[in-house]
Design an enzyme around this catalytic site. Structure first.
Site: not given
Ligand code: ADP
Ligand code: MG
Length: 322
Positions: A38, A266, A270
Site C-alpha cells: 500500500d 495499514d 486495505d
Molecule cells: P492508500 O491506498 O494510498 O492508502 P486510501 O485508499 O486510504 O489510500 O485513500 C485513497 C484516496 O481516497 C486518498 O488519496 C484520498 O484522495 C481519498 N481519501 C480516503 N480517505 C480520506 C479521508 N479521510 N479524507 C480525505 N480523503 C480521503
Molecule cells: Mg494506507
C-alpha cells in the site's frame, strides 16, 4: 526444552519488531513469492502534512454565489472574514475540512486536523459523520453537509475547470489533492504530501531479491502522486485509484496466476486485501484497528525493513521443519 523451529521463529520475529499471530502464519510468510505494498502509511511515513490550501472562488453556474446569500455560509463569517465575498478563506476551507475529518482515523484526516490546529482554528461542531474507505468522509458541520475526499470520486460529473486546474497543479507536484465540498459545492482543494520511508527503496530491493519478483504498489491515491513515489522507491508495477475491492481484485489476479501474495497495508481500505492475500501484514503504528485485526501479522517496530527480515526468518525455520 528446545522450542520447535516455527515457535522460535515467532520469538525471533518479535525481536525484529513483528508480531506474528500463529505458527501457521509464520510458516506461510516463507511461502510468499510476490508482494503488494500500500502507499499511504505503508510505503510512506504515514504522517502526511497539508502543504497547500486553495479556496475556490466559484466562478460559473455551480459557483458559490448561492452560499454567500442570507442562507449561505453566514454562520461561518467568523472563519471567512469579510474580504472574500465570492468564497471561503484558506482558514474557512481548512476549518470545514478539519471539522468533518475530526472523527476519522485516516492519515490524511489527521494531517488536516493538525494543520487546522497549527493555525489556531476552532473547529465547528460536527454530527452525522460517515466515511467511505478509499473515497473520503462526509459530516454535517454547522448544519451544512461537508464532504472531503478524492476529487474524482466526490465530483459526480466532469470536474469544473477551476477544480480540475487546482487538482492538476497539486497532483503534478506529487501532492495528494483532497477536495472540500459544502452542500455539494466545491469550496476548496487541499494539497497533502507524505515522505517516502527512509528504508523503502532498500526494502523493495530486498523483497525483489527474496521473491524473484519486484513488489507492486496498490493505492487509492491518484496516479501522478503514486507514480512519483513509486519511482523514488524503485517500483514500476503501480496500480492507482483503487477502491478496497479493487485491491482485492489485484491480489486475486496474481494468486490466480499461481502467486502467493504478501500484502502489506495499514488502512481500513486495505483490510479486504489483507484478508484475501496468502498472508497479510499490517503496519502497527499508523495502522487502523481493522487492519491490525484482519492482518496475519503486525509490524510493531515502525520499519518497512522488517518485512524481508521476517520472510527470511520463516524460510530459515521451514528449512529446519521440513
Ligand atoms: P492508500 O491506498 O494510498 O492508502 P486510501 O485508499 O486510504 O489510500 O485513500 C485513497 C484516496 O481516497 C486518498 O488519496 C484520498 O484522495 C481519498 N481519501 C480516503 N480517505 C480520506 C479521508 N479521510 N479524507 C480525505 N480523503 C480521503
Ligand atoms: Mg494506507
Amino acid at each position: 526444552a528446545t522450542m520447535p523451529p516455527l515457535l522460535s521463529a515467532i520469538a525471533n520475529a518479535g525481536r525484529h519488531g513483528v508480531l506474528v499471530k500463529s505458527a501457521v502464519v509464520m510458516e506461510r510468510l516463507g511461502q510468499i513469492d510476490a508482494v503488494a505494498l500500500d502507499k499511504t502509511g505503508t510505503l510512506t511515513e504515514g504522517t502526511p502534512r497539508v502543504t497547500d490550501v486553495r479556496p475556490l472562488t466559484g466562478a460559473g453556474p455551480t459557483g458559490l454565489t448561492g452560499l454567500t446569500g442570507p442562507t449561505g455560509l453566514t454562520g461561518l463569517t467568523g472563519l471567512t472574514g469579510a474580504t472574500e465575498p465570492a468564497g471561503l478563506t484558506e482558514d474557512g476551507v481548512l476549518s470545514l475540512a478539519a471539522a468533518a475529518e475530526h472523527p476519522s482515523e485516516h492519515p490524511l484526516a489527521r494531517a488536516i486536523v493538525a494543520a487546522a490546529r497549527e493555525r489556531g482554528l476552532v473547529l465547528p461542531d460536527v454530527r452525522d459523520f460517515s466515511s467511505a474507505p478509499g473515497v473520503g468522509v462526509t459530516a454535517v458541520v454547522d448544519g451544512r453537509t461537508v464532504a472531503v475526499g478524492a476529487p474524482a470520486r466526490l465530483l459526480a460529473d466532469a470536474a469544473e475547470p477551476a477544480v480540475a486546474m487546482a487538482v492538476g497543479e497539486l497532483e503534478d507536484g506529487g501532492r495528494t489533492a483532497v477536495l472540500v465540498q459544502c452542500d455539494g459545492v466545491p469550496v476548496g482543494v487541499l494539497g497533502i504530501a507524505d515522505r517516502l520511508r527512509p528504508d523503502a527503496a532498500a526494502t523493495v530491493a530486498a523483497l525483489t531479491t527474496l521473491t524473484g519478483t519486484a513488489p507492486a504498489l496498490l493505492t487509492g491515491d491518484n496516479p501522478r502522486a503514486a507514480a512519483r513515489l513509486a519511482a523514488e522507491a524503485g517500483i514500476t508495477d503501480v496500480r492507482a485509484g483503487l477502491l478496497p475491492q479493487d485491491k482485492v481484485a489485484a491480489v486475486r489476479e496474481r494468486e490466480a496466476a499461481g502467486r502467493k501474495v504478501l500484502v502489506v497495508g495499514d488502512g481500513v481500505n486495505d483490510a479486504p486485501a489483507l484478508a484475501a492475500a496468502h498472508t497479510g501484514l499490517a503496519m502497527g503504528r499508523a495502522g487502523s484497528d481493522l487492519a491490525l485485526e484482519t492482518a496475519d501479522a503486525v509490524i510493531v517496530r515502525d520499519e518497512l525493513a522488517t518485512v524481508p527480515a521476517v520472510v527470511a526468518l520463516s524460510r530459515a525455520a521451514r528449512r529446519l521443519v521440513v
